[in-house]
Design an enzyme around this catalytic site. Structure first.
Site, short mmCIF file in Angstrom:
data_model
loop_
_atom_site.label_atom_id
_atom_site.label_comp_id
_atom_site.label_asym_id
_atom_site.label_seq_id
_atom_site.Cartn_x
_atom_site.Cartn_y
_atom_site.Cartn_z
N SER A 1 42.23 -12.98 24.77
CA SER A 1 41.67 -14.12 24.03
C SER A 1 40.15 -14.04 24.06
O SER A 1 39.57 -13.19 24.73
CB SER A 1 42.14 -15.45 24.64
OG SER A 1 41.68 -15.57 25.98
N LEU B 1 36.27 -13.62 23.86
CA LEU B 1 35.38 -12.48 23.65
C LEU B 1 36.11 -11.15 23.81
O LEU B 1 35.83 -10.19 23.08
CB LEU B 1 34.20 -12.57 24.62
CG LEU B 1 33.12 -11.51 24.49
CD1 LEU B 1 32.50 -11.50 23.11
CD2 LEU B 1 32.04 -11.73 25.57
N SER C 1 26.09 -13.30 32.93
CA SER C 1 25.85 -14.67 32.47
C SER C 1 24.42 -15.06 32.81
O SER C 1 23.83 -14.54 33.76
CB SER C 1 26.82 -15.63 33.16
OG SER C 1 26.47 -16.98 32.90
N TYR D 1 30.28 -19.41 40.77
CA TYR D 1 30.11 -18.62 39.55
C TYR D 1 28.71 -18.00 39.50
O TYR D 1 28.57 -16.80 39.19
CB TYR D 1 30.34 -19.53 38.34
CG TYR D 1 30.29 -18.81 37.01
CD1 TYR D 1 31.30 -17.94 36.63
CD2 TYR D 1 29.23 -19.02 36.13
CE1 TYR D 1 31.27 -17.29 35.40
CE2 TYR D 1 29.19 -18.38 34.90
CZ TYR D 1 30.21 -17.52 34.54
OH TYR D 1 30.16 -16.86 33.33
N LYS E 1 28.13 -13.91 39.49
CA LYS E 1 27.44 -13.25 38.40
C LYS E 1 26.12 -12.63 38.86
O LYS E 1 25.70 -11.58 38.34
CB LYS E 1 27.21 -14.22 37.25
CG LYS E 1 28.48 -14.65 36.53
CD LYS E 1 29.20 -13.45 35.91
CE LYS E 1 30.40 -13.88 35.06
NZ LYS E 1 31.10 -12.74 34.45
N THR F 1 34.86 -19.80 24.47
CA THR F 1 36.02 -19.03 24.92
C THR F 1 36.83 -19.89 25.89
O THR F 1 36.44 -21.00 26.25
CB THR F 1 35.60 -17.72 25.63
OG1 THR F 1 34.96 -18.06 26.88
CG2 THR F 1 34.65 -16.91 24.77
#
Length: 264
Positions: free
Chosen positions: A13, A15, A136, A149, A153, A184
């Site tokens: 799904s 990207l 990100s 997160y 990243k 997304t």
């Protein structure tokens, strides 16, 4: 650049699927890896392309990472491109987040890309291939409610910046992509502090871009063997604010993401 063997994680799904379609259109053979078997099978039926392969693996576990590596070796004797796209995020204050949420985010967003890349290095060296990582803006700048997160990243970027330098003489190309907010499923499926779905809406900085145009930008950067892609100018300017005036950035972030502070 056409006719290559490419692996994309988190490909069913968003990207990942958008990049898969671009790569198939240029003649690549693509192995889509995702944990959602039914959606993978649906995509395969929609595509009806013999060059599209699917494999199920949950990259949040060590067994799932090992299964993904085995799938890749079983599908392709030659590997030209690895796209580490699978990702997971959370929306929860650090003090309210269970340790297992931290571990899950780090496993998907850092551990899996690292293990997949290092396991495939012999094949990528042989093909003088490419590794693409979807990073990100959160890897550069702190974002309230995203402590794990941001950490994952940031670690992702640092690891692959080092790997790029180490593998340069072996011909392995590394592209780091630093997008902002993209429409997304990653945010729709964001974890709460208890490990269930986050119950409050996300906050954003700037607009929310669509996956299809971003996918084309990424593939162009891949074809040009670019080292980094900053697809959103506004976020690059925000990163400058963070580096030059970090206290001012904190004031702006607390105001923009104030909803997170109300989740005590």
């Amino acid at each position: 650049m056409s006719g290559h063997n490419t692996i994309i994680t988190g490909a069913a799904s968003g990207l990942g699927w958008a990049m898969t379609q671009v790569l198939l259109s240029r003649g690549d053979s693509v192995l889509m890896i995702d944990r959602d078997q039914s959606l993978l099978e649906q995509r395969q039926r929609e595509s009806n392309d013999p060059k599209l392969h699917i494999g199920v693996a949950d990259l949040s576990t060590s067994d799932g990472i090992d299964a993904a590596i085995a799938l890749i070796h079983a599908t392709f004797t030659r590997v030209d491109i690895l796209i580490n796209n699978a990702g997971i995020t959370h929306r929860s204050l650090a003090a309210n987040t269970r340790p297992e949420v931290f571990r899950q985010v780090m496993a998907v967003d850092w551990q899996a890309p690292v293990e997949l890349a290092t396991a495939l290095l012999p094949k990528l060296r042989a093909s003088r291939g490419s590794i693409v990582n979807i990073g990100s803006m959160a890897g550069w700048m702190p974002v309230l409610g995203r402590a794990a997160y941001c950490s994952a990243k940031s670690a992702l970027g640092q690891f692959f910046e080092v790997l790029r330098a180490e593998e340069r003489d072996q011909g392995v190309h590394v592209l780091m992509v630093y997008p902002a907010f993209v429409n997304t499923n990653i945010e729709q499926n964001a974890l709460g502090g208890d490990g269930g779905r986050a119950r409050h809406a996300r906050s954003t900085v700037g607009g929310v871009s669509e996956a299809a145009p971003l996918a084309k930008q990424i593939i162009r950067a891949l074809e040009g063997r670019k080292p980094r892609l900053f697809p959103h100018r506004g976020i690059y300017l925000a990163s400058l604010l963070w580096r030059l005036l970090p206290d001012l950035f904190h004031v702006a972030m607390r105001r923009k993401f104030a909803v997170e502070l109300r989740q005590h």
